[in-house]
Design a protein around this motif. Structure first.
Motif, PDB file in Angstrom:
ATOM      1  N   GLN A   9      -5.006  15.819  23.119  1.00  0.00           N
ATOM      2  CA  GLN A   9      -4.344  14.513  22.977  1.00  0.00           C
ATOM      3  C   GLN A   9      -2.840  14.604  23.267  1.00  0.00           C
ATOM      4  N   THR A  10      -2.263  13.473  23.597  1.00  0.00           N
ATOM      5  CA  THR A  10      -0.807  13.419  23.773  1.00  0.00           C
ATOM      6  C   THR A  10      -0.084  13.628  22.457  1.00  0.00           C
ATOM      7  N   PHE A  11      -0.756  13.270  21.352  1.00  0.00           N
ATOM      8  CA  PHE A  11      -0.148  13.444  20.032  1.00  0.00           C
ATOM      9  C   PHE A  11      -1.269  13.581  19.023  1.00  0.00           C
ATOM     10  N   SER A  12      -1.083  14.496  18.122  1.00  0.00           N
ATOM     11  CA  SER A  12      -2.080  14.572  17.061  1.00  0.00           C
ATOM     12  C   SER A  12      -1.425  15.052  15.778  1.00  0.00           C
TER      13      SER A  12
END
Lengths: 666, 666
Positions: free
Chosen positions: B245-248
């Motif tokens: 993911q791009t952010f987690s």
């Protein structure tokens, strides 16, 4: 919605915020004596510290939430006899009474809901319900959040900045008490003084205690007392375990006529040898107990070990127990009790006739029995020193040492550290050991505490067992006896000034190195105890600013730094603060009774002028509550290059101590 | 006062008692499919067993207490994925959802409040609140008490006879379900069928799963797939961890364009190699997530790891997540999710817009996300096999294997044993090992389960690491692949007949020796698995009445007795029941896709005539819900002194399996 709390001033630096309608019984209203207003007014009238948002609360259906702001470097302490941490920052602590928790939940034998902040304040939650404290581990979304990308953040951890501490209290009623500083110790002192001041046990209670095996008879107990004297082990108290009763689990509270045919004669024979007798008991009443029929209308609807528990909030129950105890125990000279099994004992859904449930009763059962039994000694004008396995808020004034069924020595030391924050006395009792070395290490911790006990109810071990170290243990207990005037003075400070007798390093020193220390502590103003644990021959110790002396060798250690200590089994892990004057008495085989004069050796550490105010009273009665006490004002000054000691004033009404000689350690 | 429960009949052998007004959401109403009435009516209409007093309940202010009588020899099972016991008699079990409990409290990853008694009945408690079961450890005083004198009772223990089991449910509303037997297995089957039947994952889900390290790129993952094939490790699923993911922490749910520039191409490239892709995620939504603004009005007032959690009871939230998942994941062929961090994640006092608090949301968050994600696969007519870290009552029908952050192998085996009582699928995943021997032992347990996974997200370990045992592991995973038709048939029984695929010995056999076994279990009808644990070269195993054969050597073992087994690392700890016909397929490198014919080898164990009904369908779609399935009716009989195999009937609509050959082990 959280709402700012509304505070009412109770005394200088003390406020209360009331949430919901007060309940008829709470730990504080049950346990606390009237506030020691004179002592409180001697403390500065310190305002609340500045908070980044106002302390606030929310009341849900069946839950109260309170919230206080937290700064980045703030540390959080207290919460009773916590076993796994001293600095609770970042932890969740659920404060159920439980002497044998199997998890790091926060439950413990005396989970006093009084949180103390390094910013110099304390907050107590007075409720019958077990509160849960979130000591900087919750993130309300109305405070700033800082998400981090786990995949790309080096050394990602789940920790993020936390901006508050919170507590959740089941139910819809609680009183909050706020105690200001400016120091943590000031906040703690305010709490203890507000609860009436700390306990002042009798002087003999500071001697060594020995509990004999469970089914000993009078003759076996007396033979053991004789053996103790023959082995030159100082000892003041013999504890009897369940077998003294005709029935126990549940209890009859009656002397077993087979093992104890003449209880009065037994107690007198013990007294003749200089021993006090302490009786094990718990609150579950056996059908064969003489007052069973009286308490029967007041029983809970659940039993434990097939034993029934009366509702000890009911005067009829308390009176029935007192009448029997007064006649069968106190009248013949029994000196105290060990109140067992008063924690986590009935299921949550048990009902009591007063309307309390198992959860609520669990929080106060220890205190109900403590207060009831203590009252018997008060009416006799004879102080007890007793033991109890459960406590809560406000009970600082009862001379009952807490104990549990756990035995981990590191936990014991943490509990000593924590005891000060909540104004409690903790007994790091010795139950046994697997080697002479472990035996010594356990004995050292117990000897440098305020309740020194060998509990051999199960092991049957004797103080002189472990022959390889028997002389070391004998010398240790002799030293402990010599320290009694020092320890008693420390307890007088607890009572009159609210100063807890054992203090975590963080409670005494604001140096950053002390913030999380959980394996060394101050015993009174003068002694720093840094125990070694079984298997260790060395340890690191932090000695705060100033100078320190090894208690045994008088070797000097510079303060404000860490020291790597090599301490063989023959050495004591104790340091004396430079400037201290230690009042020592002879190594008696038991503490002299009231009226017997005690010669004092005054040992002064350090090269600077210093002083000591030493408390004195009869050591046994409640005369100190009506002014029958006073102080020796002692000074050590350098005159013509030599240190000399002086008594500069003496305000005593009762004079036990006599100054014998001065010794100077420079 | 306890009052007798009032039961309403729901189906043969199933009753409900309603306490208080039903709440709008409960685990059962949330999770369960409509009851499988046809299958239920095939079970006998068994009445409730006789109780020494009527099952009864009491409603307090904010608590319900239920009580059932208990006989002296009765054993109690179930309560979800308990880790520390299989037979819970004498224990207290508090059923909070928690994947990493630190105490033996009863909390676990899927603490299904369904208690199963050896007297052949089960009781389920449907409530949003965590119930506490007292499994024969409370003593209401209205039942007989038998006090014992501790001082004089030889070997005194706190145990006394207990005459009831009880459960306490916070709040004032709960539905109780009663499932009759006559056997425990019948009661469990009724529960599972009432909840709609057990899960039927796709056939490929039974292959080997491998999760790659946290920040792998598409190229790294594809290279690892190639390596897996090169090392001849059968493998069907590759799991991606947070770094896709791009952010987690919190999650964006969006493919990281740096590591995964072409997600569709990546998933297709994996599929071309015979791999399905599984995506790690959790429910906390990052501000950079495309649907953050949509869910923002529905956020809880507390965060975790600085991540905010929407209220997943709200349709708008579910829809927003589904829309994004459908477009970015399912449309390109993602086969399932690993739903993490849905247990014990927000504090008890968190609020959700629906009115739920943290305690309640914690009990159902896993189920809310399970149901939401499962629905996406249903609408696509493609079965998923996924993973989730929290569950509760009624969710037997979801093809989601449970996992946790714990790694103790004995616990894993106990959880496998317990999984059957609650109709759950448990993944005893392998995360790493400290030796080749431990590696094999862990792999064996995983291979003889219904979810076989190496989870290398943190360790980065490869299936062929531990070179000394690499051939053993390769052979083990090949055997696991060969067993897929047997395992799939076992799951068909779970779905259509409610028969849990992994069963504790006590659930399958009423022999007394089986009552408390927690280290061996039945995998389907034919296989008995008796794992060895790291460090062990031998163990005792109980083989129930009948005959048994070692799966690897075909050596015969008499049943109805204990065997001391010496099992070197090269041997399998698995026994085949005499009379079993094992359907085996070739050791493919991955499970063939729908439409590809699979040849079967039928291995018949024992000398007696026997039979097998073998389920078949396309293995991937929901066609089985509309009749697109059928059975092979297989018989082995002795003809002219020789065992021979026959297909006696074939009701299949979809034909995947083709009989290749028969093998007889006598």
């Amino acid at each position: 919605m959280m709402q700012a709390l509304t505070w009412t001033s109770l005394a200088p630096g003390i406020w209360r915020a009331r949430l919901g309608a007060p309940t008829s019984v709470t730990p504080m209203t049950l346990a606390a004596a009237p506030p020691a207003l004179d002592s409180l007014t001697s403390l500065p009238d310190t305002p609340m510290p500045e908070f980044s948002f106002s302390p606030c609360a929310r009341t849900d259906d069946n839950r109260i939430v309170i919230r206080f702001s937290l700064t980045e470097m703030e540390d959080l302490y207290g919460l009773g006899l916590q076993m796994t941490s001293v600095n609770h920052r970042g932890r969740t602590r659920s404060l159920s009474v439980n002497s044998y928790p199997t998890a790091d939940s926060g439950a413990n034998v005396a989970p006093v809901p009084f949180l103390v902040s390094s910013r110099g304040y304390g907050v107590a939650v007075d409720s019958l319900q077990p509160a849960t404290f979130y000591c900087g581990c919750t993130q309300p979304t109305e405070l700033p959040l800082y998400p981090k990308h786990r995949a790309t953040t080096p050394n990602w951890t789940p920790d993020v900045p936390f901006h508050c501490w919170e507590a959740v209290i089941p139910g819809n009623s609680a009183d909050l008490y706020f105690f200001s500083g400016p120091s943590m110790l000031d906040a703690v002192r305010r709490y203890i003084l507000y609860a009436g001041g700390g306990a002042l046990p009798p002087r003999w209670g500071l001697g060594f205690w020995h509990r004999v095996p469970m089914v000993y008879s009078d003759q076996e107990a007396l033979a053991e007392m004789a053996e103790i004297r023959a082995h030159q082990i100082p000892c003041d108290v013999i504890g009897l375990e369940p077998g003294w009763q005709t029935f126990s689990y549940p209890c009859s509270y009656a002397w077993d006529p087979g093992r104890f045919p003449d209880p009065a004669g037994f107690v007198q024979a013990a007294a003749d040898k200089g021993f006090h007798i302490n009786l094990w008991e718990h609150g579950y009443v056996a059908p064969c107990c003489e007052f069973y029929e009286t308490v029967r209308p007041h029983l809970s609807d659940y039993a434990n070990w097939s034993g029934e528990l009366p509702d000890y909030t009911q005067p009829a129950v308390l009176t029935a127990m007192q009448n029997q105890h007064r006649r069968d125990h106190l009248s013949i000279g029994v000196s105290g009790y060990k109140i067992d099994e008063c924690d986590a004992s009935l299921p949550s859904h048990a009902h009591f006739p007063s309307g309390l449930d198992g959860v609520q009763m669990n929080q106060i059962l220890g205190m109900l029995l403590t207060k009831n039994q203590d009252a018997l000694f008060r009416e006799k004008n004879t102080r007890t020193y007793s033991m109890v396995r459960a406590g809560n808020l406000g009970g600082c004034g009862y001379p009952f040492a807490f104990y549990s069924d756990r035995t981990d020595l590191r936990e014991y030391v943490r509990m000593l550290c924590n005891s000060g924050f909540s104004g409690l006395l903790w007994s790091p009792e010795v139950c046994g050991a697997s080697s002479g070395e472990e035996w010594v290490r356990r004995m050292q911790v117990s000897a440098f505490s305020l309740h020194t006990q060998l509990n051999a109810w199960a092991s049957g071990v004797k103080p002189w067992d472990f022959e390889d170290v028997a002389p070391i243990v004998r010398n240790l207990l002799a030293l402990h006896m010599r320290l009694v005037p020092y320890l008693y003075n420390t307890l007088a400070d607890f009572h009159f000034a609210g100063k807890p007798p054992i203090r975590a390093m963080a409670l005494e020193f604001s140096e950053r190195s002390c913030a999380s220390l959980d394996d060394q502590y101050m015993l009174g103003d003068a002694l720093l105890v840094a125990p070694l644990f079984p298997g260790e021959s060395s340890r690191r110790v932090y000695l705060p600013e100033g100078g320190w002396y090894a208690l045994d060798t008088h070797e000097y250690y510079a303060g404000g730094q860490w020291h790597d200590l090599y301490l063989p089994i023959s050495r004591l892990p104790v340091f004396v603060r430079s400037g201290a004057i230690l009042p020592l008495m002879p190594a008696y085989d038991h503490v002299p009774a009231a009226g017997i004069s005690i010669p004092l050796e005054l040992v002064c550490f350090g090269a600077e002028d210093t002083s000591l105010v030493l408390y004195d009273d009869d050591g046994e009665t409640f005369g100190y509550e009506t002014g029958e006490y006073g102080y020796l004002y002692l000074e050590a000054t350098r005159v013509d290059g030599r240190m000399t000691g002086h008594l500069t004033a003496d305000t005593r009404k009762v004079q036990t101590y006599e100054i014998s000689n001065w010794i100077f350690v420079e």
